[in-house]
Design a protein around this motif. Structure first.
Motif, short mmCIF file in Angstrom:
data_model
loop_
_atom_site.label_atom_id
_atom_site.label_comp_id
_atom_site.label_asym_id
_atom_site.label_seq_id
_atom_site.Cartn_x
_atom_site.Cartn_y
_atom_site.Cartn_z
N TYR A 1 4.58 3.91 5.65
CA TYR A 1 5.06 3.69 4.34
C TYR A 1 6.28 3.63 3.98
O TYR A 1 7.21 4.09 4.88
N ASP B 1 -0.19 2.29 4.75
CA ASP B 1 -0.89 1.40 5.18
C ASP B 1 -1.53 2.23 6.64
O ASP B 1 -0.75 2.28 7.52
N LYS C 1 0.77 -1.19 0.18
CA LYS C 1 -0.01 -0.02 0.11
C LYS C 1 0.79 1.23 -0.16
O LYS C 1 2.12 1.11 0.56
#
Length: 385
Positions: A81, A56, A53
């Protein structure tokens, strides 16, 4: 036990009980573990980090109580991240957004961003806050601050932005620079029967300055260390030529150390911290103790003066699953100048807290702190230091 203490401890116990359900043995109570785990998974509080992602996120609500804002609810958005997927050296970057609202009308948002770039050769730290909340003023100095009758209530509107860029200069050392913009305005000032002069609250104040930092940092993870130490020196220079209402300087020192001690990831952490100001320091930039990180339990803003020193030691007990408990002792002091610190004016501090790991190495914390005649209950992300 007072109603205030009972409320705080009951909330602490309730969250602890709730969290324990999420790690119960599936063979004993599969349905309980399943629905609680599903709730946490939907909120993103899975205790891990999904690097597929962009960020996240976990989003979690939680209660708080403190003397300034009364009973309220906070919402924490915790995002992890990686800036460069090929970078295996840098720590995981993080963005924490805390919003809060309380029954007496307090509202605010606090942002804490820590980014690690270029195999940890560069670090970018950004702290920001916007809030409108009740505050207190007891004058300046220990003798005025300790008098309950000196209390002045007011509404504090504040805005702050503090970015810092750090460059690694050796294996464990960094130097950097940034700026500090802090705006404060007091309104609805209620002196009651207080005898202190609160006229300095009448005018809004803008503190605009450049800041410099040098540190020696061997912590394994900045946001939640299990080992290592930090020695950090910060200098702030504020002057009307760059937009500041007043001409003053700040000098801060922080020494923190973390030692693994006990089962799993249990550890002993301790900190010595000082902050000194010089020149025409405005009321909202004076050195203080209290709040959610420095002598938890004391009302934020009650004890303020030009100079401050404090120390705290904390045992972080790692329990099975994603749970933990914390116990701490601390003490601090304020004074108008270095030569006037007195052993007769020490502020003692003690407390305990509960921890729940919502993301990898990111804890939700609930702390109950006790000071000299005061107490506070805090809902925060990350450790106090």
């Amino acid at each position: 036990m007072t109603k205030k203490y009972g409320l705080a401890l009951s909330l602490l116990f309730s969250l602890n009980t709730f969290a324990n359900l999420s790690v119960s043995n599936p063979q004993d109570d599969t349905s309980q573990a399943s629905w609680v785990d599903n709730i946490l998974e939907n909120l993103g509080a899975d205790g891990g980090f999904d690097n597929t992602k962009a960020i996240d996120f976990s989003v979690l609500p939680g209660p708080f109580y403190n003397p300034e804002m009364s009973l309220g609810v906070g919402i924490s958005a915790i995002g992890l991240y990686q800036i460069d997927e090929q970078d295996t050296v840098s720590q995981t970057s993080s963005l924490v957004i805390n919003g809060f609202a309380s029954v007496n009308g307090s509202v605010g948002v606090v942002i804490d961003n820590r980014s690690f770039l270029k195999e940890d050769q560069w670090r970018v730290y950004v702290d920001a806050e916007i809030a409108d909340a009740p505050d207190v003023y007891y004058g300046i100095g220990y003798q005025q601050n300790r008098q309950d009758d000196n209390r002045v209530n007011f509404d504090h509107r504040q805005l702050s932005l503090r970015p810092m860029l750090l460059k690694r200069v050796s294996e464990s050392a960094f130097i950097g620079a940034g700026f500090d913009l802090s705006y404060a305005k007091a309104s609805d000032i209620d002196d009651g029967e207080s005898l202190v002069d609160s006229s300095l609250l009448d005018d809004s104040s803008s503190a605009v300055g450049v800041s410099f930092q040098a540190n020696f940092d061997t912590r394994d993870v900045v946001r939640n260390p299990y080992e290592g130490r930090l020695l950090q020196l910060d200098l702030g220079l504020y002057h009307p030529s760059i937009g500041s209402s007043d001409n003053f300087q700040t000098l801060s020192f922080n020494y923190s150390e973390y030692l693994q001690l006990g089962p799993r990831d249990s550890l002993l952490a301790w900190q010595f911290k000082s902050r000194f100001t010089y020149g025409d320091t405005p009321w909202h930039m004076l050195s203080t103790v209290g709040g959610g990180s420095a002598l938890r339990g004391y009302t934020t803003g009650r004890y303020r003066d030009k100079q401050m020193v404090m120390s705290q030691a904390e045992y972080r007990w790692d329990l099975p699953g994603r749970h933990g408990m914390v116990f701490w002792l601390g003490a601090g002091a304020i004074a108008p100048q270095l030569s006037l610190f007195s052993s007769d004016e020490i502020l003692p501090n003690v407390g305990l807290g509960y921890r729940f790991e919502v993301k990898s190495r990111v804890n939700l914390r609930l702390d109950m702190g006790f000071g000299d005649g005061e107490s506070g209950f805090y809902f925060n992300v990350d450790e106090a230091f």
